[in-house]
Design a protein around this motif. Structure first.
Motif, mmCIF file in Angstrom:
data_model
loop_
_atom_site.group_PDB
_atom_site.id
_atom_site.type_symbol
_atom_site.label_atom_id
_atom_site.label_comp_id
_atom_site.label_asym_id
_atom_site.label_seq_id
_atom_site.Cartn_x
_atom_site.Cartn_y
_atom_site.Cartn_z
ATOM 1 N N LEU A 109 16.393 8.699 -3.128
ATOM 2 C CA LEU A 109 15.517 8.591 -4.302
ATOM 3 C C LEU A 109 14.776 9.900 -4.590
ATOM 4 N N GLY A 110 14.906 10.856 -3.671
ATOM 5 C CA GLY A 110 14.195 12.122 -3.862
ATOM 6 C C GLY A 110 12.694 11.985 -3.610
ATOM 7 N N TRP A 111 12.303 11.003 -2.796
ATOM 8 C CA TRP A 111 10.891 10.804 -2.467
ATOM 9 C C TRP A 111 10.580 11.604 -1.204
ATOM 10 N N ASP A 112 9.409 12.195 -1.185
ATOM 11 C CA ASP A 112 9.022 13.119 -0.107
ATOM 12 C C ASP A 112 8.993 12.397 1.254
ATOM 13 N N LEU A 113 9.933 12.784 2.122
ATOM 14 C CA LEU A 113 10.064 12.106 3.416
ATOM 15 C C LEU A 113 8.822 12.286 4.288
ATOM 16 N N SER A 114 8.140 13.417 4.123
ATOM 17 C CA SER A 114 6.960 13.666 4.965
ATOM 18 C C SER A 114 5.816 12.719 4.591
ATOM 19 N N VAL A 115 5.901 12.112 3.412
ATOM 20 C CA VAL A 115 4.890 11.136 2.983
ATOM 21 C C VAL A 115 5.382 9.711 3.260
ATOM 22 N N TRP A 116 6.640 9.460 2.906
ATOM 23 C CA TRP A 116 7.131 8.087 2.939
ATOM 24 C C TRP A 116 7.535 7.621 4.334
ATOM 25 N N LYS A 128 0.828 -1.211 0.000
ATOM 26 C CA LYS A 128 0.000 0.000 0.000
ATOM 27 C C LYS A 128 0.866 1.267 0.000
ATOM 28 N N ALA A 129 1.743 1.344 -1.003
ATOM 29 C CA ALA A 129 2.595 2.534 -1.163
ATOM 30 C C ALA A 129 1.712 3.785 -1.194
ATOM 31 N N PRO A 130 2.202 4.884 -0.627
ATOM 32 C CA PRO A 130 1.358 6.072 -0.523
ATOM 33 C C PRO A 130 0.973 6.687 -1.871
ATOM 34 N N ARG A 131 1.710 6.357 -2.912
ATOM 35 C CA ARG A 131 1.227 6.711 -4.258
ATOM 36 C C ARG A 131 1.552 5.540 -5.173
ATOM 37 N N ARG A 132 0.844 5.465 -6.308
ATOM 38 C CA ARG A 132 1.064 4.316 -7.202
ATOM 39 C C ARG A 132 2.448 4.364 -7.811
ATOM 40 N N LEU A 133 3.168 3.278 -7.684
ATOM 41 C CA LEU A 133 4.520 3.233 -8.229
ATOM 42 C C LEU A 133 4.510 2.489 -9.559
ATOM 43 N N SER A 134 5.294 2.979 -10.505
ATOM 44 C CA SER A 134 5.482 2.249 -11.763
ATOM 45 C C SER A 134 6.408 1.068 -11.481
ATOM 46 N N MET A 135 6.502 0.146 -12.446
ATOM 47 C CA MET A 135 7.413 -0.986 -12.266
ATOM 48 C C MET A 135 8.841 -0.477 -12.045
ATOM 49 N N ASP A 136 9.272 0.522 -12.841
ATOM 50 C CA ASP A 136 10.653 1.019 -12.698
ATOM 51 C C ASP A 136 10.895 1.578 -11.288
ATOM 52 N N GLU A 137 9.927 2.328 -10.785
ATOM 53 C CA GLU A 137 10.092 2.911 -9.444
ATOM 54 C C GLU A 137 10.131 1.823 -8.376
ATOM 55 N N GLY A 155 15.523 3.237 15.220
ATOM 56 C CA GLY A 155 15.660 4.357 14.285
ATOM 57 C C GLY A 155 16.452 3.965 13.047
ATOM 58 N N ARG A 156 17.456 3.129 13.263
ATOM 59 C CA ARG A 156 18.306 2.777 12.127
ATOM 60 C C ARG A 156 17.577 1.855 11.138
ATOM 61 N N LEU A 157 16.502 1.251 11.616
ATOM 62 C CA LEU A 157 15.731 0.382 10.721
ATOM 63 C C LEU A 157 14.826 1.181 9.787
ATOM 64 N N LEU A 158 14.535 2.432 10.174
ATOM 65 C CA LEU A 158 13.717 3.264 9.289
ATOM 66 C C LEU A 158 14.576 3.642 8.081
ATOM 67 N N MET A 159 13.943 3.725 6.960
ATOM 68 C CA MET A 159 14.732 3.835 5.730
ATOM 69 C C MET A 159 14.820 5.260 5.195
ATOM 70 N N ASP A 160 14.893 6.224 6.093
ATOM 71 C CA ASP A 160 14.981 7.625 5.641
ATOM 72 C C ASP A 160 16.042 7.852 4.571
ATOM 73 N N PRO A 161 17.270 7.314 4.747
ATOM 74 C CA PRO A 161 18.296 7.576 3.729
ATOM 75 C C PRO A 161 17.892 7.101 2.329
ATOM 76 N N VAL A 162 17.080 6.041 2.272
ATOM 77 C CA VAL A 162 16.642 5.547 0.958
ATOM 78 C C VAL A 162 15.704 6.562 0.300
ATOM 79 N N PHE A 163 14.725 7.025 1.066
ATOM 80 C CA PHE A 163 13.775 7.993 0.484
ATOM 81 C C PHE A 163 14.502 9.272 0.080
ATOM 82 N N GLU A 164 15.450 9.670 0.918
ATOM 83 C CA GLU A 164 16.205 10.891 0.596
ATOM 84 C C GLU A 164 16.999 10.705 -0.698
#
Ligand SMILES: [Fe+2]
Ligand SMILES: [Fe+2]
Length: 368
Positions: free
Chosen positions: A272-279, A82-91, A261-270
């Protein structure tokens, strides 16, 4: 073992080297009593079970992106996760690759922490049996660093520097002058988490034979390392003043929060340029991700119980993260390995069938 570092590791903001100052006492043990039979048995087992990085089949062609495509990762991310927005296959494929790279990178950095911590235990622990064991562990940890480093730089296109929370915890462990804190932080907490985390790899990456081989070998080593920590500390913590105990409990609470905290994947979203406040909220609340994070503590909680460290404050911290449910699990003295995470297998089967994987309150359903 020679290998090509196709993708050299990304450096943290602080640069390639980090220097942490600490003062520890080096203890010589002239008794050489060697009478702690359980520790000696673990040491002897460790020396028998040494393996080499070159024993693995490195010719395996690892292609996480192809695997992700074949496994319809877009449907998984959109319909199950249930990703917060629809992801394409590439994403979805990119996210998968980065998630795996992030996790394995943190394993690597944790392994380096274990390497320096076990070396320090050799020096600072009073008993010769424990020095022997820790010396054997140093060799294990060097191999673990070697293997994860090769996998990350040779087989994956992406890697991550140490997570800031993991860095803080590693700093705290090596800054402390008390040798039992090295044990508690590294053997019980960081390695306890790693042991369970490796177990979940069997579920998330079952089709990658090289990583499975690495995981099985390292898990067998880590199970011994954690058991060594529990055996060594259990006796020590039977005595001790209540003030000393409180300090250890405070350390445990902070370490659990940092590990979580280290299990949260903030560095990944950052990255990828994905909005951290959403992800980030999605990452925190998603039933699967919560479930995976909780699984990481299956061994830590019963081990803390065996050490007598489940004080009301520690319990409150664990309850806040929904982790107290593991307190009656088998500790590392009763069962050194991690039970195969049947709950997660059940969960995966569940979603492949018809059922919803969560309880009514959104928490992960643990199937017996
Ligand atoms: Fe290790
Ligand atoms: Fe270890």
């Amino acid at each position: 073992m020679q290998y090509l570092q196709r993708n050299p590791l990304a450096m943290p903001r602080g640069g390639a080297f980090r220097s942490v100052r600490s003062t520890i006492s080096t203890i010589f043990d002239w008794q050489y009593a060697l009478e702690e039979r359980k520790l000696m048995a673990l040491y002897e087992k460790g020396t028998r079970l040494q393996w080499r990085a070159e024993d693995l089949d490195w010719s395996v062609d690892v292609d996480i992106e192809r695997m992700a495509r074949e496994n319809a990762t877009d449907d998984f991310m959109n319909d199950v996760m249930k990703a917060p927005r629809r992801l394409s296959m590439d994403e979805a494929v990119t996210f998968r690759l980065h998630s795996v790279a992030f996790m394995l990178s943190q394993f690597l950095h944790g392994e380096q922490g274990a390497l320096v911590a076990s070396a320090r235990i050799v020096q600072s622990v009073p008993w010769e049996e424990a020095k022997f064991y820790a010396a054997n562990q140093v060799a294990d940890e060097a191999r673990h660093v070697e293997v994860y480093h090769r996998y990350l730089t040779e087989k994956l296109a992406v890697n991550y520097p140490v997570h800031p929370d993991l860095q803080v915890l590693l700093d705290q462990i090596v800054e402390d002058s008390r040798w039992d804190i090295t044990y508690l932080g590294m053997q019980i907490l960081v390695e306890g988490l790693a042991l369970a985390a490796f177990g979940t790899m069997r579920i998330t990456m079952p089709n990658e034979p090289l990583l499975m081989d690495i995981t099985e070998r390292i898990m067998a080593d880590e199970a011994r390392h954690v058991a060594f920590g529990v055996l060594s500390l259990a006796k020590l913590y039977q005595g001790g003043s209540s003030a000393e105990r409180r300090e250890r409990e405070e350390f445990v609470i902070e370490a659990i929060q940092l590990l979580h905290g280290r299990l949260l994947m903030d560095p990944v979203f950052e990255r990828l340029g994905w909005d951290l406040s959403v992800w980030r909220p999605w990452n925190e609340q998603n039933a699967f991700q919560k479930g995976f994070r909780q699984m990481m503590f299956t061994k830590i909680v019963p081990n803390l119980k065996r050490l007598g460290l489940l004080s009301p404050q520690v319990r409150e911290c664990l309850a806040g993260l929904d982790l107290l449910r593991f307190e009656d699990g088998k500790d590392s003295v009763e069962e050194p390995g991690v039970a195969p995470p049947e709950e997660l297998i059940a969960l995966m089967n569940d979603y492949l069938g018809t059922g919803e994987p969560t309880n009514a309150d959104g928490s992960l359903r643990i199937v017996p």
